[in-house]
Design an enzyme around this catalytic site. Structure first.
Site, PDB file in Angstrom:
ATOM      1  N   ASN A 123      83.549 -85.438   0.022  1.00  0.00           N
ATOM      2  CA  ASN A 123      84.601 -85.893  -1.118  1.00  0.00           C
ATOM      3  C   ASN A 123      84.204 -85.492  -1.965  1.00  0.00           C
ATOM      4  O   ASN A 123      84.473 -85.011  -2.582  1.00  0.00           O
ATOM      5  CB  ASN A 123      84.037 -87.692  -1.218  1.00  0.00           C
TER       6      ASN A 123
ATOM      7  N   CYS B 100      83.240 -91.934  -8.185  1.00  0.00           N
ATOM      8  CA  CYS B 100      81.660 -92.584  -8.252  1.00  0.00           C
ATOM      9  C   CYS B 100      80.298 -91.895  -9.336  1.00  0.00           C
ATOM     10  O   CYS B 100      80.131 -92.516 -10.347  1.00  0.00           O
ATOM     11  CB  CYS B 100      81.107 -93.139  -7.556  1.00  0.00           C
TER      12      CYS B 100
HETATM   13  N1  PLP Z   1      84.050 -92.693   1.451  1.00  0.00           N
HETATM   14  C1  PLP Z   1      84.442 -91.337   1.427  1.00  0.00           C
HETATM   15  C2  PLP Z   1      84.607 -90.237   1.900  1.00  0.00           C
HETATM   16  C3  PLP Z   1      84.650 -91.781   0.080  1.00  0.00           C
HETATM   17  O1  PLP Z   1      85.036 -90.842  -0.348  1.00  0.00           O
HETATM   18  C4  PLP Z   1      85.072 -93.274  -0.674  1.00  0.00           C
HETATM   19  C5  PLP Z   1      86.343 -93.252  -1.582  1.00  0.00           C
HETATM   20  O2  PLP Z   1      86.043 -92.472  -2.785  1.00  0.00           O
HETATM   21  C6  PLP Z   1      84.754 -93.740   0.294  1.00  0.00           C
HETATM   22  C7  PLP Z   1      84.229 -93.749   1.528  1.00  0.00           C
HETATM   23  C8  PLP Z   1      84.769 -95.428   0.057  1.00  0.00           C
HETATM   24  O3  PLP Z   1      86.127 -96.049  -0.106  1.00  0.00           O
HETATM   25  P1  PLP Z   1      86.959 -97.109  -0.569  1.00  0.00           P
HETATM   26  O4  PLP Z   1      87.488 -97.249  -2.081  1.00  0.00           O
HETATM   27  O5  PLP Z   1      88.392 -97.306   0.420  1.00  0.00           O
HETATM   28  O6  PLP Z   1      86.155 -98.252  -0.642  1.00  0.00           O
END
Ligand code: PLP
Length: 381
Positions: A154, A324
């Site tokens: 991400n 985050c």
């Molecule tokens: N995994 C990845 C790669 C993400 O980018 C995100 C969200 O930023 C998540 C997991 C978490 O997803 P959610 O916001 O649905 O809890």
């Protein structure tokens, strides 16, 4: 005060909801509001809506509808998978995760450590942020019971070699479960569970223009142990009355996707190149194994936090590292894995299907100008 014209280039954090999905959610919430477990007409209608969505999600990932368990998002899905798989083990064992997993995986992995499991991080190669397969081969043990590896990172957009990694671990540890976070790839890159070699995948609706608070696990083979009880919904893994409007919109989102990969790649490259040309910035991990919608750019002499604020004042929304990390000012473990420990000059630009050519062209000329001003102010007159 928010600027009037907004150019949203933070689609890896979340996406704007498609108005057609919002309209359908509103219709379901007000007209088809039955509890999917009720046996009267309204309940059966809700069940029918969920059945359709389950099929749409399954089709998007090459799975069967019975393999889909809806959750409240990917964080919950990943926690249910990691903790539930570990709960099946009769004694503490060995787990591998990549060094660049989302905090949703890292934090649940920490809980496994607290419970006595040995959790090791497999490094990525410095040049492209892809999993180091040679090191993976040396780290996997016969008793490794879980590998967690995301499909697309991400923060950098690096596409991970999931299929090859799965093959490596299965050869050494045949009962090892491969868990793949497809949050950033679903709706943009081909996601086929069989082809990925994943036993379980986790996804989230809000990254592809669906609503927040809806996601899923898709489970092939033995399910994780349930972590809590309730009405038995979603195979008992995520009991509780289902979010039928959100689930319906998730199904619709899987059909429409995140946008055209070729166009998004051209646009992210144009935005990154404008910063390289005019600011001496550097696109990180730009190559054929970068996902089309995300570009991370290191801009020497411009702190990411300051850059994000300066751009936001002009209505251009990007982020510093992942959302985050941005909010809580944590150092990015992903940048550290690339040897950029403590780097505070990396911004992430991420696109979606609601962006257009005009926005990209405006941002390509405005961003270098605005960031040059930031740099000049920092240096002083
Ligand atoms: N995994 C990845 C790669 C993400 O980018 C995100 C969200 O930023 C998540 C997991 C978490 O997803 P959610 O916001 O649905 O809890």
């Amino acid at each position: 005060m928010f600027p009037r014209h907004q150019i949203y280039l933070d689609n890896a954090a979340t996406t704007a909801m498609d108005p057609a999905f919002a309209q359908e959610m509103s219709r379901i919430a007000t007209e088809a509001y039955g509890n999917a477990s009720s046996r009267h007409d309204l309940g059966l209608e809700a069940e029918q809506i969920m059945r359709k969505a389950r099929q749409q999600v399954a089709d998007a990932v090459g799975a069967e509808p019975e393999e889909v368990a809806f959750t409240s998002g990917a964080t919950e899905a990943l926690a249910l998978a990691l903790l539930g798989i570990a709960a099946r083990e009769s004694k503490p064992g060995h787990v591998l995760i990549s060094a660049i997993e989302h905090p949703a995986v890292q934090e649940s992995a920490q809980l496994l450590r607290d419970r006595g499991h040995i959790v090791e991080e497999v490094p990525v190669c410095m040049e492209d942020a892809r999993l180091d397969l040679e090191t993976l081969t040396s780290m996997v043990r016969q008793e490794t019971f879980l590998l967690a590896l995301m499909h697309v990172n991400n923060e950098l957009g690096a596409i991970q070699p999931v299929t090859r990694a799965a093959r490596i671990v299965k050869r050494a540890a045949p009962r090892c479960v491969v868990l793949c976070d497809v949050v950033q790839s679903l709706g943009l890159l081909p996601v086929d569970m069989g082809q990925l070699g994943a036993d379980i995948i986790a996804a989230s609706a809000h990254k592809l223009h669906g609503p927040k608070g809806v996601g899923c696990l898709v489970i092939r083979g033995r399910a994780p142990a349930a972590l809590y009880g309730g009405g038995g919904q979603e195979r008992g893994l995520r009991p509780g009355t289902e979010n039928v409007p959100g689930i319906a919109a998730f199904g619709m989102a899987c059909l429409k996707g995140k946008g055209d990969p070729e166009t998004l790649r051209r646009w992210t490259r144009a935005l990154g190149a404008s910063l390289e040309d005019r600011l001496g910035a550097k696109m990180l991990c730009d190559g054929p194994k970068r996902a089309p919608h995300i570009i991370a750019v290191q801009i020497p002499g411009v702190r990411a936090e300051v850059a994000v604020n300066a751009l936001a004042r002009e209505g251009i929304y990007v982020s510093s590292g992942s959302a985050c990390h941005g909010r809580h000012s944590l150092k990015s473990t992903v940048l550290a894995a690339l040897g950029l420990e403590g780097a505070d000059d990396v911004i992430r630009i991420s696109l979606g299907r609601f962006n257009n050519e005009d926005e990209v062209s405006h941002a390509s000329s405005a961003m270098p100008r605005l960031l040059e001003e930031v740099r000049r102010k920092r240096k002083g007159p």
